[in-house]
Design a protein around this motif. Structure first.
Motif, PDB file in Angstrom:
ATOM      1  N   VAL A 139      -3.836   4.181  -4.625  1.00  0.00           N
ATOM      2  CA  VAL A 139      -4.008   4.933  -3.619  1.00  0.00           C
ATOM      3  C   VAL A 139      -3.449   6.312  -3.568  1.00  0.00           C
ATOM      4  CG1 VAL A 139      -4.293   2.759  -2.126  1.00  0.00           C
ATOM      5  CG2 VAL A 139      -2.220   4.141  -2.283  1.00  0.00           C
ATOM      6  N   LYS A 140      -2.827   6.534  -4.501  1.00  0.00           N
ATOM      7  CA  LYS A 140      -2.053   7.863  -4.478  1.00  0.00           C
ATOM      8  C   LYS A 140      -3.227   8.891  -4.716  1.00  0.00           C
ATOM      9  CE  LYS A 140       2.072   6.552  -6.808  1.00  0.00           C
ATOM     10  NZ  LYS A 140       2.928   6.344  -8.240  1.00  0.00           N
ATOM     11  N   GLY A 141      -2.937  10.133  -4.057  1.00  0.00           N
ATOM     12  CA  GLY A 141      -3.887  10.949  -3.780  1.00  0.00           C
ATOM     13  C   GLY A 141      -4.976  11.020  -2.883  1.00  0.00           C
ATOM     14  N   ARG A 142      -4.873   9.559  -2.394  1.00  0.00           N
ATOM     15  CA  ARG A 142      -6.118   9.412  -1.156  1.00  0.00           C
ATOM     16  C   ARG A 142      -5.508   9.095   0.054  1.00  0.00           C
ATOM     17  NH1 ARG A 142      -9.485   5.413  -1.956  1.00  0.00           N
ATOM     18  NH2 ARG A 142      -8.124   4.008  -2.979  1.00  0.00           N
ATOM     19  N   PHE A 143      -4.462   8.326   0.116  1.00  0.00           N
ATOM     20  CA  PHE A 143      -3.709   7.937   1.244  1.00  0.00           C
ATOM     21  C   PHE A 143      -2.508   8.472   1.491  1.00  0.00           C
ATOM     22  CE2 PHE A 143      -5.311   3.177   1.325  1.00  0.00           C
ATOM     23  CZ  PHE A 143      -6.514   3.729   1.054  1.00  0.00           C
ATOM     24  N   THR A 144      -2.164   9.016   2.676  1.00  0.00           N
ATOM     25  CA  THR A 144      -0.826   9.559   3.336  1.00  0.00           C
ATOM     26  C   THR A 144      -0.301   8.675   4.210  1.00  0.00           C
ATOM     27  OG1 THR A 144      -1.757  11.630   2.820  1.00  0.00           O
ATOM     28  CG2 THR A 144       0.260  11.723   3.935  1.00  0.00           C
ATOM     29  N   ILE A 145       0.909   8.231   4.123  1.00  0.00           N
ATOM     30  CA  ILE A 145       1.872   7.802   5.212  1.00  0.00           C
ATOM     31  C   ILE A 145       2.598   8.635   5.765  1.00  0.00           C
ATOM     32  CG2 ILE A 145       3.562   7.001   3.454  1.00  0.00           C
ATOM     33  CD1 ILE A 145       3.707   4.312   5.293  1.00  0.00           C
ATOM     34  N   TYR A 146       3.052   8.973   7.014  1.00  0.00           N
ATOM     35  CA  TYR A 146       3.716   9.521   7.745  1.00  0.00           C
ATOM     36  C   TYR A 146       4.050   9.108   9.151  1.00  0.00           C
ATOM     37  CZ  TYR A 146      -0.347  11.190  10.289  1.00  0.00           C
ATOM     38  OH  TYR A 146      -1.726  11.361  11.213  1.00  0.00           O
ATOM     39  N   ARG A 147       5.171   9.842   9.550  1.00  0.00           N
ATOM     40  CA  ARG A 147       5.571   9.312  10.943  1.00  0.00           C
ATOM     41  C   ARG A 147       5.795  10.361  12.052  1.00  0.00           C
ATOM     42  NH1 ARG A 147      10.483   7.726  11.789  1.00  0.00           N
ATOM     43  NH2 ARG A 147       9.867   6.103  13.328  1.00  0.00           N
ATOM     44  N   ASP A 148       5.549   9.985  13.259  1.00  0.00           N
ATOM     45  CA  ASP A 148       5.819  10.585  14.364  1.00  0.00           C
ATOM     46  C   ASP A 148       7.049   9.864  15.178  1.00  0.00           C
ATOM     47  OD1 ASP A 148       6.133  11.745  16.946  1.00  0.00           O
ATOM     48  OD2 ASP A 148       3.859  12.479  16.985  1.00  0.00           O
ATOM     49  N   SER A 149       8.396  10.542  14.928  1.00  0.00           N
ATOM     50  CA  SER A 149       9.624   9.732  15.471  1.00  0.00           C
ATOM     51  C   SER A 149       9.268   9.820  16.974  1.00  0.00           C
ATOM     52  CB  SER A 149      10.544  10.712  15.186  1.00  0.00           C
ATOM     53  OG  SER A 149      10.713  10.683  13.499  1.00  0.00           O
ATOM     54  N   VAL A 151       0.871  -1.283   0.134  1.00  0.00           N
ATOM     55  CA  VAL A 151       0.067   0.083   0.044  1.00  0.00           C
ATOM     56  C   VAL A 151       0.976   1.398   0.067  1.00  0.00           C
ATOM     57  CG1 VAL A 151      -1.760   1.430   1.188  1.00  0.00           C
ATOM     58  CG2 VAL A 151      -1.856  -1.174   1.081  1.00  0.00           C
ATOM     59  N   ALA A 152       1.833   1.386   1.007  1.00  0.00           N
ATOM     60  CA  ALA A 152       2.610   2.673   1.128  1.00  0.00           C
ATOM     61  C   ALA A 152       3.741   2.228   2.000  1.00  0.00           C
ATOM     62  CB  ALA A 152       1.854   3.590   1.758  1.00  0.00           C
ATOM     63  N   ALA A 153       4.841   3.035   1.942  1.00  0.00           N
ATOM     64  CA  ALA A 153       5.983   2.877   2.378  1.00  0.00           C
ATOM     65  C   ALA A 153       6.829   4.303   2.770  1.00  0.00           C
ATOM     66  CB  ALA A 153       6.996   1.877   2.184  1.00  0.00           C
ATOM     67  N   ILE A 154       7.459   4.203   3.776  1.00  0.00           N
ATOM     68  CA  ILE A 154       8.122   5.534   4.304  1.00  0.00           C
ATOM     69  C   ILE A 154       9.462   5.247   4.844  1.00  0.00           C
ATOM     70  CG2 ILE A 154       6.839   5.652   6.395  1.00  0.00           C
ATOM     71  CD1 ILE A 154       7.105   8.957   6.160  1.00  0.00           C
ATOM     72  N   THR A 155      10.452   5.935   4.464  1.00  0.00           N
ATOM     73  CA  THR A 155      11.680   5.676   4.920  1.00  0.00           C
ATOM     74  C   THR A 155      11.947   6.188   6.519  1.00  0.00           C
ATOM     75  OG1 THR A 155      12.592   7.759   4.186  1.00  0.00           O
ATOM     76  CG2 THR A 155      12.979   6.071   2.730  1.00  0.00           C
ATOM     77  N   TRP A 156      12.650   5.461   7.074  1.00  0.00           N
ATOM     78  CA  TRP A 156      12.931   5.807   8.682  1.00  0.00           C
ATOM     79  C   TRP A 156      13.109   7.302   8.951  1.00  0.00           C
ATOM     80  CZ3 TRP A 156      10.814   2.449  11.233  1.00  0.00           C
ATOM     81  CH2 TRP A 156      11.087   2.279  12.659  1.00  0.00           C
ATOM     82  N   SER A 157      13.832   7.942   7.873  1.00  0.00           N
ATOM     83  CA  SER A 157      13.750   9.547   8.188  1.00  0.00           C
ATOM     84  C   SER A 157      12.563  10.217   7.912  1.00  0.00           C
ATOM     85  CB  SER A 157      15.077  10.070   7.460  1.00  0.00           C
ATOM     86  OG  SER A 157      14.571   9.945   5.921  1.00  0.00           O
ATOM     87  N   THR A 185       8.420   8.876   0.662  1.00  0.00           N
ATOM     88  CA  THR A 185       7.288   7.868   0.576  1.00  0.00           C
ATOM     89  C   THR A 185       7.156   7.329  -0.771  1.00  0.00           C
ATOM     90  OG1 THR A 185       5.994   9.674  -0.009  1.00  0.00           O
ATOM     91  CG2 THR A 185       6.318   9.255   2.416  1.00  0.00           C
ATOM     92  N   TYR A 186       6.196   5.993  -0.480  1.00  0.00           N
ATOM     93  CA  TYR A 186       6.112   5.505  -1.664  1.00  0.00           C
ATOM     94  C   TYR A 186       4.500   4.945  -1.834  1.00  0.00           C
ATOM     95  CZ  TYR A 186      11.230   5.037  -1.955  1.00  0.00           C
ATOM     96  OH  TYR A 186      12.711   5.307  -1.691  1.00  0.00           O
ATOM     97  N   TYR A 187       3.946   4.823  -2.797  1.00  0.00           N
ATOM     98  CA  TYR A 187       2.654   4.465  -2.786  1.00  0.00           C
ATOM     99  C   TYR A 187       2.113   3.444  -3.928  1.00  0.00           C
ATOM    100  CZ  TYR A 187       1.899   8.519   0.325  1.00  0.00           C
ATOM    101  OH  TYR A 187       2.024   9.236   1.444  1.00  0.00           O
ATOM    102  N   ARG A 188       1.321   2.501  -3.912  1.00  0.00           N
ATOM    103  CA  ARG A 188       0.767   1.965  -4.853  1.00  0.00           C
ATOM    104  C   ARG A 188      -0.005   3.006  -5.599  1.00  0.00           C
ATOM    105  NH1 ARG A 188      -0.679  -2.836  -4.418  1.00  0.00           N
ATOM    106  NH2 ARG A 188      -1.983  -3.008  -6.161  1.00  0.00           N
ATOM    107  N   ASP A 189      -0.274   2.824  -6.985  1.00  0.00           N
ATOM    108  CA  ASP A 189      -0.917   3.578  -7.823  1.00  0.00           C
ATOM    109  C   ASP A 189      -2.283   3.838  -7.321  1.00  0.00           C
ATOM    110  OD1 ASP A 189       0.792   2.801 -10.964  1.00  0.00           O
ATOM    111  OD2 ASP A 189       1.324   4.201  -9.386  1.00  0.00           O
TER     112      ASP A 189
END
Length: 125
Positions: free
Chosen positions: A63-73, A47-53, A57-61
């Protein structure tokens, strides 16, 4: 390393959900976090991925524009904000921690070393 996914539920089409993945334990061997999903009778898909930093970010096509991946370190938690949900998004969603220097790209499930237990997302039409 333990991953605890939460936030799934039942929503109507067009609705939103935010999934959370809390990570505990040592994560020095990971370089990214990912979300995958598996619908009944289908293979698990990226579905999606985010680098540790958090810088990339990466998304499958689909879900692009609809899903957002993010991190709270500070909380060591990765989120998947899902908007404009569609019935075809219905699945069990899994978070995973990717091995550093893993083979394959970020969509390759085999590169992920640790997995959460999954959380059900159901989108009604």
């Amino acid at each position: 390393v333990q991953l605890q996914a939460s936030g799934g539920g039942l929503v109507p089409a067009g609705g939103s959900l935010r999934l959370s993945c809390a990570v505990s334990g040592r994560t020095e061997s990971s370089d990214a976090m990912g979300w995958f999903r598996q619908a009944p009778g289908k293979d698990r898909e990226f579905v999606a991925a985010i680098t540790w930093s958090g810088g990339t970010t990466y998304y499958r096509d689909a879900v692009k524009g609809r899903f957002t991946i993010y991190r709270d370190s500070a909380k060591n938690t990765t989120y998947l904000q899902m908007d404009s949900l569609k019935p075809e998004d219905t699945a069990v969603y899994y978070c995973a921690a990717r091995k550093i220097f893993a083979d394959g790209d970020y969509a390759y499930a085999g590169g992920y070393e640790y997995w959460g237990q999954g959380t059900q997302v159901t989108v009604s039409s």
